[in-house]
Design a protein around this motif. Structure first.
Motif: not given
Length: 219
Positions: A94-103
């Motif tokens: 699905y060609a994910v462009r970016h994954v950003a995360a915070r915890g």
């Protein structure tokens, strides 16, 4: 409710967390908002890292999920081990462009995680949610640890931005040790995953608050 109305940030009497005042990041010159009529793909032109929920007061930042980029492989670890390869391959397909995360972890022991997955258009994001994560009437792909999640009976969906969607689930008693709450938000080209977990039970009010605020940042 207007998208700029931030619910309950001036009081903690009902259990809501003290988030800083939220504001939308500036866009590159000439770039429309995702809800703009001329933005057919409902693309977010802001940096996804600037659209993540900020830390509420008293939170301890997770050293790994610090508000930056994470790999699709890291995101797939959210799910059961036998589902991770499937999720990783789908993210590539699905060609994910970016994954950003915070915890972060709150003083009461609540552990919170937020992931933003940006795709190339609203249609692709919606297909990923529907056909890979299979979110809707149930919580879809099982989380790591396989908690049994049901639709959150206390979720009223008030405060959501128009033309966005949110799906909330909660682990019902009896749960083994800690309770997990799970939420998905789809806003344009972006799918957000939020989890709260805490030994003895994860309170619903701050979880609902977190979902609403993340929705407003994306909407």
């Amino acid at each position: 409710m207007e998208r700029t109305d931030v619910p309950g940030l001036t009081t903690r009497s009902d259990g809501r967390w003290d988030y800083p005042a939220l504001s939308l990041p500036a866009l590159p010159a000439g770039s429309p908002r995702p809800s703009n009529d001329g933005n057919r793909g409902e693309i977010h032109h802001a940096d996804p890292r600037e659209l993540l929920l900020p830390l509420p007061a008293g939170a301890t930042q997770d050293k790994e999920l610090d508000g930056g980029w994470v790999t699709p492989e890291r995101f797939a670890e959210v799910y059961e081990k036998d589902k991770r390869r499937e999720v990783r391959l789908a993210l590539a397909d699905y060609a994910v462009r970016h994954v950003a995360a915070r915890g972060w972890t709150m003083p009461d022991g609540t552990s919170s995680r937020v992931y933003l997955l940006r795709f190339n258009s609203v249609g692709i994001a919606e297909r990923f949610k529907d056909h890979v994560l299979v979110v809707g009437a149930d919580s879809g792909v099982p989380l790591a640890g396989s908690p049994t999640l049901e639709l959150d009976p206390d979720w009223a969906s008030s405060g959501l931005v128009e033309n966005t969607m949110a799906y909330l689930f909660a682990e019902e008693k009896p749960y083994d040790g800690e309770q997990t709450r799970l939420g998905y938000v789809q806003a344009g080209d972006t799918v957000a995953l939020l989890t709260h977990s805490r030994k003895g039970g994860a309170p619903g009010v701050p979880f609902h608050q977190s979902v609403i605020l993340q929705n407003q940042l994306l909407g």
